[in-house]
Design an enzyme around this catalytic site. Sequence first.
Site, mmCIF file in Angstrom:
data_model
loop_
_atom_site.group_PDB
_atom_site.id
_atom_site.type_symbol
_atom_site.label_atom_id
_atom_site.label_comp_id
_atom_site.label_asym_id
_atom_site.label_seq_id
_atom_site.Cartn_x
_atom_site.Cartn_y
_atom_site.Cartn_z
ATOM 1 N N ARG A 381 0.652 -0.907 0.103
ATOM 2 C CA ARG A 381 -0.045 -0.087 -0.055
ATOM 3 C C ARG A 381 0.891 1.126 -0.031
ATOM 4 O O ARG A 381 1.951 1.226 0.525
ATOM 5 C CB ARG A 381 -0.875 -0.105 1.295
ATOM 6 C CG ARG A 381 -1.488 -1.136 1.611
ATOM 7 C CD ARG A 381 -2.737 -1.126 2.604
ATOM 8 N NE ARG A 381 -3.151 -2.272 3.213
ATOM 9 C CZ ARG A 381 -4.366 -2.733 2.626
ATOM 10 N NH1 ARG A 381 -5.003 -2.256 1.563
ATOM 11 N NH2 ARG A 381 -4.999 -3.858 3.123
ATOM 12 N N ARG A 411 -5.902 -5.782 -0.462
ATOM 13 C CA ARG A 411 -7.248 -5.550 -0.156
ATOM 14 C C ARG A 411 -7.787 -4.288 0.218
ATOM 15 O O ARG A 411 -7.079 -3.465 0.901
ATOM 16 C CB ARG A 411 -7.758 -6.408 1.097
ATOM 17 C CG ARG A 411 -9.446 -6.483 1.154
ATOM 18 C CD ARG A 411 -9.730 -7.595 2.431
ATOM 19 N NE ARG A 411 -9.597 -9.088 1.823
ATOM 20 C CZ ARG A 411 -9.218 -10.108 2.614
ATOM 21 N NH1 ARG A 411 -9.103 -9.826 3.655
ATOM 22 N NH2 ARG A 411 -9.318 -11.226 1.961
ATOM 23 N N HIS A 441 3.545 -9.452 0.768
ATOM 24 C CA HIS A 441 3.181 -8.577 1.837
ATOM 25 C C HIS A 441 4.272 -7.987 2.372
ATOM 26 O O HIS A 441 4.503 -7.180 3.165
ATOM 27 C CB HIS A 441 2.285 -9.428 2.795
ATOM 28 C CG HIS A 441 1.668 -8.718 3.798
ATOM 29 N ND1 HIS A 441 2.109 -8.566 5.244
ATOM 30 C CD2 HIS A 441 0.828 -7.571 3.952
ATOM 31 C CE1 HIS A 441 1.477 -7.816 5.933
ATOM 32 N NE2 HIS A 441 0.811 -7.204 5.255
ATOM 33 N N TYR A 474 0.630 5.044 11.920
ATOM 34 C CA TYR A 474 0.797 3.576 12.344
ATOM 35 C C TYR A 474 2.359 3.447 12.999
ATOM 36 O O TYR A 474 3.219 4.032 12.397
ATOM 37 C CB TYR A 474 0.744 2.955 10.938
ATOM 38 C CG TYR A 474 -0.232 2.606 10.399
ATOM 39 C CD1 TYR A 474 -1.531 3.346 10.480
ATOM 40 C CD2 TYR A 474 -0.610 1.152 9.584
ATOM 41 C CE1 TYR A 474 -2.842 3.062 10.036
ATOM 42 C CE2 TYR A 474 -1.776 0.931 9.064
ATOM 43 C CZ TYR A 474 -2.875 1.775 9.307
ATOM 44 O OH TYR A 474 -4.120 1.650 8.579
ATOM 45 N N ARG A 570 -2.551 -6.624 18.859
ATOM 46 C CA ARG A 570 -3.420 -5.461 18.685
ATOM 47 C C ARG A 570 -4.906 -5.989 18.477
ATOM 48 O O ARG A 570 -5.882 -5.775 18.816
ATOM 49 C CB ARG A 570 -2.862 -4.509 17.713
ATOM 50 C CG ARG A 570 -4.053 -3.362 17.467
ATOM 51 C CD ARG A 570 -3.636 -2.486 16.576
ATOM 52 N NE ARG A 570 -3.010 -3.125 15.033
ATOM 53 C CZ ARG A 570 -4.383 -3.315 14.223
ATOM 54 N NH1 ARG A 570 -5.328 -3.029 14.385
ATOM 55 N NH2 ARG A 570 -3.862 -4.240 13.067
ATOM 56 N N HIS A 598 1.287 -1.485 14.776
ATOM 57 C CA HIS A 598 1.295 -2.256 13.632
ATOM 58 C C HIS A 598 2.759 -3.013 13.476
ATOM 59 O O HIS A 598 2.660 -3.933 12.831
ATOM 60 C CB HIS A 598 1.145 -1.189 12.644
ATOM 61 C CG HIS A 598 0.876 -1.892 11.090
ATOM 62 N ND1 HIS A 598 1.678 -2.039 10.134
ATOM 63 C CD2 HIS A 598 -0.458 -2.455 10.769
ATOM 64 C CE1 HIS A 598 1.303 -2.658 9.106
ATOM 65 N NE2 HIS A 598 -0.045 -2.948 9.174
#
Length: 694
Positions: A381, A411, A441, A474, A570, A598
Amino acid sequence: MPKSGTRPPSVKKRLRDRIINRELSSLDLNQRVLELAADPDQPLLERVRYCAIVSSVLDEFFMIRVAGLLDQARSGLLMRSADGRLPQEALREIRTRVLALTRAQGKLWTSDLCPALAAEGIEIGTVEDLSKRQRERLQRRFERDVFPVLTPLAVGPGQPFPFISPLSISLGLFVRNAKTGEERLARLKVPERLPRFMRLGDDEPLVPLERVIAHFLPPLFAGMSIEERAFFRVTRDADFDVSDEADDLLEALQTELRRQPFGVVVRLEVSESMSSAMLAHLKEGLQIGDDQIYPVRGLIDMSELSEIATLDRPELKYDPWLGVKAHPFGTSDPRALFGSIRRSDALVHLPYDSFASSVERFVDRASRDPKVSALKTTVYRTSDDSALAPALIAAADNGKQAVCLVELKARFDEQNNIQWSQRLEQAGVHVVHGFPRLKIHAKTTLVVRRDADGLRRYAHIGTGNYHADTARVYEDLGLFTADPDVTADIADLFNYLTGFSEPQAFRKLLVAPFNLRDGIMSEIRATTEAAEAGAKASIRIKVNAVHDRQIIEALYAASCAGVRIDVVARRMCGIRPGVKDMSERIRVRSVLGRFLEHSRFFIFRRGKDACHFLGSADLLPRNLDHRIEVVAPIEAPKLRHELDAIFDALLADNTQAWDLGDDGAWVRAKPPKGEQSRTAQIELMARARSRARR
């Protein structure tokens, strides 16, 4: 004998005693966020933001997790989850919890947050609350800005039930012809490109757009009598698969994205006041059952309360935070920057450290340094204001090899990533899209530079995306290294992802789906054996989620052997901690706050020895077996100490942390009587300021 696909009741019970259901654990996050929204010690507009987050997270939960369970239930197969539940059982429990959660959220909004906002001059009202003069002004604004874009759709002969787009608020109407007495259902979509709240002036009430529309409706149905008005909102299945047979991943994904808005309905939210007659029409038109209907008292779709949270009232928000400049990124000289990384690894902790002056500076310097010959990176992202794309384009313009591996299947960012990949390709960057069934990822960047003694590789390995916006909120970690083994591993991985070869054995990295699972399991087993041999042993895990059966059972075995285990998760956790003779040495907590936790890192201690790792992977089957993930060892003592300090702060938090009980319930931590309140994120901000002064 039990039927095929079932387990004896004793086995099912044993599984539930050992594993907490994934969906229910994920759903619990919303309850913790709602507790923050209810906390009067948080700034008021931040509480409103938390209230909005509950709804947005819940939307995604239904679009993906509930949609998957409904697919399983409709298949007719007896498919059980890791904890032994059938999908039908999980769906019933989810519905019960969601109804209770949304009732509590609605009550918090109307009874607590709205009065508190009104006391600060931010009034949330209805059209009826306005004075006559205000209503006249609002009507003129409605006729100018809203009325022209409204399109009523009636249901009747020659007018089939309309398609209801996902996550849009609709106004359901029963309209009667005054002359003939004929009554029809009509649907009016609330325009999505307009602000959710209308306001005539800074000191005027905010009125939800759908209530403005409902009030000024009559001209839209001239000569008709409006018998009933009620709001509703549809959530649809947003998950999709791209076939292994796809020859062109980009084209296949674009086809799936065009189909996505037409997914099956998984949830229908309706005004609690809606009549049974209107509800029956919606059920028939949407082809859903009673178990997919969620009555709402008050405001539907609170995710758009984020509009209120962004009002310019700084005194009602957290004090602004700007990340500090991390060493060695204060220099503008590429030689000094790369020389410093070559001498010793560096660690950045976002957003406490600045993303712009660390990660972005690293890629910017690489793109302009004449001694750099190649810049390769992965994008899961990213954002329009990130320096990553300009750096790649500049590298290509400067004659360097520029490679970007764009994960198209990230996603809810699929369309954005398609556009990114096309723009980069047009600018001369080599763009690779990855594999249909294997998401990339990993968060890695590789720089190849000609130093005085020959070619040298430099790498960044992170836990978060290369996204300038989320990097401000984040919490993530990033390692910068010139370690020959680590950077050679990264180079081999890029060759595998961009070329046509099997990866060689990795030297130091743990890379999914190749050796990450075995590497983590090996560390857990080694720590277990050390405890069995009498050594003091501990495991510390910080991730977003833990729900892999094999990992959980290994941690239970470690606990029974005497290993002290602390997990900070988390979002969700399948571990049932504190159970005698199973997990009594395991503690699980979740830390929430202004920054979204994160980062993922792991610490294994065996006597005087310790192993530290950080990377992109959560402890879920998808991350361990079905994605490209990279986890790197942290070997420099100074950086290991930094990871230890971060984890210590999380364990010491007694204000914004929740502890998981053996019954699966999360309980918010409170400072013991006489002890000072401690908040991990506040302490880490102070630590960053101190680090910047050194």
